[in-house]
Design a protein around this motif. Structure first.
Motif, PDB file in Angstrom:
ATOM      1  N   LEU A 194       0.823  -1.203   0.000  1.00  0.00           N
ATOM      2  CA  LEU A 194       0.000   0.000   0.000  1.00  0.00           C
ATOM      3  C   LEU A 194       0.864   1.262   0.000  1.00  0.00           C
ATOM      4  O   LEU A 194       0.563   2.236  -0.692  1.00  0.00           O
ATOM      5  CB  LEU A 194      -0.940   0.007   1.211  1.00  0.00           C
ATOM      6  N   LEU A 208      -6.893  -4.158   1.497  1.00  0.00           N
ATOM      7  CA  LEU A 208      -6.101  -3.528   0.449  1.00  0.00           C
ATOM      8  C   LEU A 208      -6.921  -2.741  -0.568  1.00  0.00           C
ATOM      9  O   LEU A 208      -6.471  -1.717  -1.073  1.00  0.00           O
ATOM     10  CB  LEU A 208      -5.306  -4.599  -0.312  1.00  0.00           C
ATOM     11  N   ARG A 239      -8.120   5.951   3.141  1.00  0.00           N
ATOM     12  CA  ARG A 239      -6.673   5.756   2.992  1.00  0.00           C
ATOM     13  C   ARG A 239      -5.965   6.982   3.541  1.00  0.00           C
ATOM     14  O   ARG A 239      -6.546   8.068   3.547  1.00  0.00           O
ATOM     15  CB  ARG A 239      -6.322   5.541   1.513  1.00  0.00           C
TER      16      ARG A 239
END
Length: 268
Positions: free
Chosen positions: A181, A204, A228
């Motif tokens: 990531l 993910l 994120r």
């Protein structure tokens, strides 16, 4: 809105079986992946997940339907595709440096420049100081870091990953998920990540595609509304993660049960 980078439109792939019959691996498979999107693909064992990657990569042509990258039919390996396999694709007779530099060299980059690019990526994956080591001198997690550097050094626009971390222990696997990531963030690469691990898929991906039992077709597509950047171990402890897992598992469980029944019937 930008058009999809990757499109599978009613894609079907058939293979001759050992008995002379025809095996259909995937059937009427339709899915899209946008630029910069991380898509995880889950489904029962042997349902055709890896075949899906083969179609996108151009390693296998569809028997019916269409596979497009950048709006053009895939007839060979498209430019800008990186492929990371379940087994290590590192060359055992080459050092870490030469393994990572091999991609640019194959693309015509001069040796000095290829090595400079390789050194930068070796450092980015946390292996500075191991440039002269050989694969047999590295741990499993370190070899995966080499494979990541080997794949990303060419700045792929599409990253295809076929259960790349499945052979690792639980702790190393979580570290590699975070590492992926971190390295993928900001690259703009589209990712198709095949996995048997639903936890991994949710942690993910931006989107999880559930495939049916063989021959595979798309059963459900789930958007993953998790912010994120992500830290996978912390993420798994949240109530939001558990609710998403429960929803997707309800879809996936039926296909896993069907696959088990098929396997039991074959044995019987």
């Amino acid at each position: 809105m930008a058009p999809p980078l990757i499109e599978l439109i009613g894609a079907t792939k058939r293979f001759p079986s050992g008995s002379g019959a025809v095996h259909t691996a995937v059937r009427d498979l339709t899915m899209t992946v946008n630029p910069g999107e991380f898509v995880a693909v889950v489904g029962p064992t042997g349902c055709g997940k890896s075949t899906t990657l083969s179609l996108v990569s151009g390693l296998q042509p569809p028997s019916a339907g269409q596979v497009k990258v950048n709006g053009a039919d895939v007839k060979s390996i498209p430019d800008g595709v990186g492929y990371m396999f379940q087994t290590d694709a590192v060359m055992p007779w080459r050092s870490v440096l030469d393994n990572v530099a091999s991609g640019p060299r194959f693309r015509g980059v001069e040796k000095a420049e290829a090595r400079a690019q390789a050194i930068e990526w070796i450092e980015r994956v946390g292996l500075a100081g191991f440039e002269k080591y050989y694969p047999h001198q590295l741990s499993g997690g370190m070899r995966k870091r080499v494979a990541l550097a080997q794949t990303l050094v060419t700045s792929p626009k599409i990253l295809l990953m076929d259960e790349p971390f499945s052979a690792l222990d639980v702790q190393t696997r979580a570290l590699m998920q975070d590492e992926l990531l971190r390295l993928w963030s900001g690259t703009g690469a589209a990712v198709i990540f095949v996995t048997h691990d639903l936890d991994e898929a949710i942690a993910l991906a931006d989107k999880v595609v559930v495939l049916t039992t063989s021959p595979a077709t798309v059963k459900d597509v789930f958007e993953i509304p998790l912010e994120r950047p992500r830290h996978v171990e912390d993420l798994r402890l949240t109530e939001e993660f558990r609710l998403i897992y429960r929803e997707i598992w309800e879809s996936l469980r039926g296909e896993v049960d069907k696959a088990r029944e098929k396997g039991a019937n074959r044995v019987a």
